[in-house]
Design a protein around this motif. Structure first.
Motif, PDB file in Angstrom:
ATOM      1  N   PRO A 144       0.831  -1.202   0.000  1.00 45.33           N
ATOM      2  CA  PRO A 144       0.000   0.000   0.000  1.00 45.33           C
ATOM      3  C   PRO A 144       0.867   1.254   0.000  1.00 45.33           C
ATOM      4  O   PRO A 144       2.004   1.218   0.499  1.00 45.33           O
TER       5      PRO A 144
ATOM      6  N   THR B 246       0.744   5.256   1.096  1.00 48.23           N
ATOM      7  CA  THR B 246      -0.044   6.212   1.864  1.00 48.23           C
ATOM      8  C   THR B 246       0.527   7.620   1.741  1.00 48.23           C
ATOM      9  O   THR B 246       1.725   7.839   1.917  1.00 48.23           O
TER      10      THR B 246
ATOM     11  N   THR C  29      -4.770   6.191   1.200  1.00 50.40           N
ATOM     12  CA  THR C  29      -3.964   4.997   0.930  1.00 50.40           C
ATOM     13  C   THR C  29      -4.467   4.313  -0.330  1.00 50.40           C
ATOM     14  O   THR C  29      -5.676   4.209  -0.540  1.00 50.40           O
TER      15      THR C  29
ATOM     16  N   GLN D 135      -3.663   0.803  -2.820  1.00 48.26           N
ATOM     17  CA  GLN D 135      -2.892  -0.388  -3.183  1.00 48.26           C
ATOM     18  C   GLN D 135      -3.384  -0.984  -4.490  1.00 48.26           C
ATOM     19  O   GLN D 135      -2.597  -1.501  -5.273  1.00 48.26           O
TER      20      GLN D 135
ATOM     21  N   GLY E 109       5.920   6.142   0.976  1.00 53.57           N
ATOM     22  CA  GLY E 109       4.677   6.524   1.631  1.00 53.57           C
ATOM     23  C   GLY E 109       4.826   6.685   3.133  1.00 53.57           C
ATOM     24  O   GLY E 109       5.818   6.251   3.734  1.00 53.57           O
TER      25      GLY E 109
ATOM     26  N   GLU F  63       4.242   5.800   6.876  1.00 49.05           N
ATOM     27  CA  GLU F  63       4.077   4.529   7.599  1.00 49.05           C
ATOM     28  C   GLU F  63       3.593   4.824   9.012  1.00 49.05           C
ATOM     29  O   GLU F  63       3.986   5.823   9.611  1.00 49.05           O
TER      30      GLU F  63
END
Ligand code: OSB
Ligand code: MG
Length: 369
Positions: free
Chosen positions: A19, A21, A26, A28, A139, A141
């Motif tokens: 994914p 973000t 988000t 995927q 992205g 986390e």
């Protein structure tokens, strides 16, 4: 001269390995379009509509783009004869915006044009580089250890710079940790419009981290506020969502809204516009880099071609296919070796589309002829 005899529009769904973000959400499962245009000589050009299923980054979204293409754009080009992809500018001009949709078909016609002329897409665009330098965009986390592990992996792979996504509350602290572990790496951040001028103290604090730039701190449209911000901070502001056209770029430069532009072909409406903005930025001394939209292989190859233009002097977001996909829909895949992608030498986008893989991921398809 070439005539467009047939167009196939593929709606493709592909799941990314991980994914991704950002401050806006988000993603995927990528849901995008592939445009295949065929000339009366049987030559095929490929384009990608880099939209997502939801309009979170930009106002367009994939099923909307499908309708835009089906009802408005494809009928304008089907059975028409062109001497150059620039011809599309006048034809598309009456329809406002819808840049991702326009760019998808325009990109396919650029690929076709290059192939008809026996050129690589890079050559057709006036590209001068045989290889392009790339970084990687990481992205947000939940867990700091995960981010540090991602950075370590990408630094080890040799990417030329690391970009990390930030948002309010996931910024200064995160940057302290990243700089503690990696005091030297070329580092930048991307806020995707998550701040306002009320956050100026936080944005000023970022000056201590020796960032190459801060990408799109404020909302698209806030060119005046970006200019105010740039006067208050040392870190160069880079504009992404703010730049949808040549006019946006011209006004941003005139106002001093930023010092760097992230060029996304689709966001500005295609390669012809991208090239025009590129040429203005040469004059204005504004460095460029090529942004990414989590592309499949076709869009990725278009990015490599545009990044071969001379004023793309900073590493872009066009990472290896394998950073995103278990198997990309092109053969070979795009590979960054030590942060360098070789510009393909084959005609047009340079590599073949993997028809079997494309078919496997296609959820809807329509042929226009
Ligand atoms: O803001 O640059 C962005 C991905 C989707 C939408 C917007 C952005 C991004 C990225 C990832 O940063 C770039 C990539 O790896 O393709
Ligand atoms: Mg961005």
């Amino acid at each position: 001269m070439f005539t467009i005899d047939k167009i196939t529009m593929h709606h493709v769904n592909m799941r990314m390995k991980n994914p991704f973000t950002t401050s806006f959400g988000t993603e995927q499962d990528r849901s995008f379009l592939v445009l295949e245009v065929e000339s009366d000589q049987g030559i095929i050009g490929w384009g990608e509509c880099v939209s997502s299923s939801r309009p979170l980054y930009i106002e367009e979204f994939t099923t909307g783009a499908w309708h835009m293409l089906e009802e408005h754009l494809i009928p304008l080009v089907l059975k028409q004869t062109f001497s150059h992809p620039d011809d599309l500018q006048e034809i598309f001009a009456p329809f406002k915006r819808n840049h991702l949709a326009k760019s998808a078909i325009e990109g396919a016609i650029w690929d076709l044009y290059a192939k008809v002329n026996g050129q690589t897409l890079s050559e057709a665009l006036g590209g001068t580089k045989q290889e392009v330098e790339v970084g990687v965009s990481l992205g947000i986390e939940d867990n700091l250890q995960d981010l540090l592990r991602n950075i370590e992996e990408k630094v080890d792979e040799g990417y030329k710079r690391i970009k990390i996504k930030i948002k309010p509350g996931k910024d200064i602290d995160v940057l302290h940790h990243v700089r503690d572990h990696y005091p030297e790496i070329p580092l930048m951040v991307d806020a995707n419009s998550a701040y306002t001028l009320d956050d100026i103290d936080t944005l000023k604090e970022m000056d201590q981290f020796d960032l190459m730039m801060i990408e799109q701190p404020l909302m698209a449209g806030d060119l005046i506020d970006h200019a105010t911000l740039q006067k208050e901070i040392e870190t160069p502001v880079c504009l992404d969502e703010s730049i949808h056209s040549y006019e946006d770029a011209r006004q941003a430069i005139a106002l001093g809204s930023g010092k760097i532009i992230n060029m996304k072909i689709a966001r500005v409406g295609g390669l012809t516009q991208a090239k025009k903005i590129h040429d203005m930025c040469v004059e204005a001394n504004i460095p460029l880099w090529c942004g990414g939209m989590l592309e499949g292989g076709i869009g990725r190859l278009h990015n490599v071609a545009v990044a071969s233009l001379a004023n793309f002097t900073l590493p872009g977001d066009t990472a290896s296919s394998s950073r995103y996909w278990i198997k990309d829909i092109i053969n070979p895949e795009v590979v960054a070796e030590n942060g360098v992608v070789k510009v393909p030498e084959g005609l047009g986008i340079g590599y073949d589309v993997d028809r079997e893989e494309l078919e496997k991921n296609t959820v809807n398809k329509k042929i226009f002829n």
